[in-house]
Write an enzyme that holds these catalytic residues in place. Sequence first.
Site, PDB file in Angstrom:
ATOM      1  N   ASP A 125       0.805  -1.185  -0.029  1.00 36.80           N
ATOM      2  CA  ASP A 125       0.156   0.099   0.148  1.00 36.80           C
ATOM      3  C   ASP A 125       0.864   1.279  -0.047  1.00 36.80           C
ATOM      4  O   ASP A 125       1.812   1.349   0.816  1.00 36.80           O
ATOM      5  CB  ASP A 125      -0.996   0.102   1.236  1.00 36.80           C
TER       6      ASP A 125
HETATM    7  C1  LIG Z   1       2.558   8.931  -5.212  1.00 34.87           C
HETATM    8  C2  LIG Z   1       2.113   7.838  -6.239  1.00 34.87           C
HETATM    9  C3  LIG Z   1       1.266   6.798  -6.192  1.00 34.87           C
HETATM   10  N1  LIG Z   1       1.135   6.078  -7.214  1.00 34.87           N
HETATM   11  C4  LIG Z   1       0.023   4.779  -7.230  1.00 34.87           C
HETATM   12  C5  LIG Z   1       0.657   3.609  -6.565  1.00 34.87           C
HETATM   13  C6  LIG Z   1      -0.684   2.854  -6.154  1.00 34.87           C
HETATM   14  O1  LIG Z   1      -0.989   2.164  -7.310  1.00 34.87           O
HETATM   15  C7  LIG Z   1      -1.551   3.923  -5.869  1.00 34.87           C
HETATM   16  C8  LIG Z   1      -1.964   3.779  -4.392  1.00 34.87           C
HETATM   17  O2  LIG Z   1      -3.079   3.120  -4.164  1.00 34.87           O
HETATM   18  P1  LIG Z   1      -2.714   1.676  -3.535  1.00 34.87           P
HETATM   19  O3  LIG Z   1      -4.089   1.599  -2.604  1.00 34.87           O
HETATM   20  O4  LIG Z   1      -1.471   1.697  -2.589  1.00 34.87           O
HETATM   21  O5  LIG Z   1      -2.970   0.603  -4.569  1.00 34.87           O
HETATM   22  P2  LIG Z   1      -3.708   0.416  -5.444  1.00 34.87           P
HETATM   23  O6  LIG Z   1      -5.223   0.494  -5.272  1.00 34.87           O
HETATM   24  O7  LIG Z   1      -3.399   1.040  -6.929  1.00 34.87           O
HETATM   25  O8  LIG Z   1      -3.733  -1.282  -5.827  1.00 34.87           O
HETATM   26  P3  LIG Z   1      -3.972  -2.334  -4.827  1.00 34.87           P
HETATM   27  O9  LIG Z   1      -4.549  -1.842  -3.524  1.00 34.87           O
HETATM   28  O10 LIG Z   1      -4.838  -3.432  -5.696  1.00 34.87           O
HETATM   29  O11 LIG Z   1      -2.495  -2.869  -4.550  1.00 34.87           O
HETATM   30  O12 LIG Z   1      -0.991   5.309  -6.099  1.00 34.87           O
HETATM   31  C9  LIG Z   1       1.644   6.158  -8.581  1.00 34.87           C
HETATM   32  O13 LIG Z   1       1.437   5.411  -9.431  1.00 34.87           O
HETATM   33  N2  LIG Z   1       2.732   7.134  -8.656  1.00 34.87           N
HETATM   34  C10 LIG Z   1       2.860   7.989  -7.886  1.00 34.87           C
HETATM   35  O14 LIG Z   1       3.658   8.827  -7.964  1.00 34.87           O
END
Ligand SMILES: Cc1cn([C@H]2C[C@H](O)[C@@H](COP(=O)(O)OP(=O)(O)OP(=O)(O)O)O2)c(=O)[nH]c1=O
Length: 200
Positions: A77
């Site tokens: 996460d």
């Molecule tokens: C800060 C930042 C976050 N993110 C993304 C990463 C994560 O996918 C998302 C945060 O949400 P998460 O809840 O961590 O992940 P998710 O819902 O995408 O996937 P899952 O729960 O199924 O594992 O933000 C980027 O892609 N680039 C960035 O610079």
Amino acid sequence: MKEIQHIDTQRLVLASQSPRRKDLLEEAGVLIDIIPSHADEILPEGVDPAGCAIALGRLKARDVAESHPDRWVLGADTIVVVDDMILGKPASGDDANRMLRLLSGRAHQVCTGFCLLNASLDREICDVVVTDVTFKALSEAEISWYIDTGEPFDKAGAYGIQGKGASLVREIKGSYTNVVGLPVCEVVEHLKAIDLVEFR
Ligand SMILES: Cc1cn([C@H]2C[C@H](O)[C@@H](COP(=O)(O)OP(=O)(O)OP(=O)(O)O)O2)c(=O)[nH]c1=O
């Protein structure tokens, strides 16, 4: 050619629907099966941000491990932290605007908590990596332009450093892949420690 070798014939189960996590692991040469978690992401109370990121990563891994007890499962996460406030994904354009204003012209932390677990071996390894990111000062026009790209909506803190959001970032200290969603160096170190992969 030198590459990561999988000692165990089993692939790692990635408990994530995030295309970023899939790409990061596959680009590093880690073989994965994707089985997303459908657990409700409820932040625990009285826990610091790094602990929250671990708790949510663990929740996702445990959810998928219930139906795949014999496999190594990875849940993760990513959260953005500014002034002790946790920013998840924005709920609307207004919410994205609020988050980007909060991040404008200053530093924040990106925490990715992750958990590797194998239920039948009764083993669980959790860790968290923190990266400092500094945004340039954003004008209201830049914030509107960025929201209109559509990028903020599935990303913690309403930006993606790997996309058009790169133009908002002045400086980064620490792991880049951690900001994108998974600290590849640390995850692979743990995969080596549990003998799932090795470098040959
Ligand atoms: C800060 C930042 C976050 N993110 C993304 C990463 C994560 O996918 C998302 C945060 O949400 P998460 O809840 O961590 O992940 P998710 O819902 O995408 O996937 P899952 O729960 O199924 O594992 O933000 C980027 O892609 N680039 C960035 O610079």
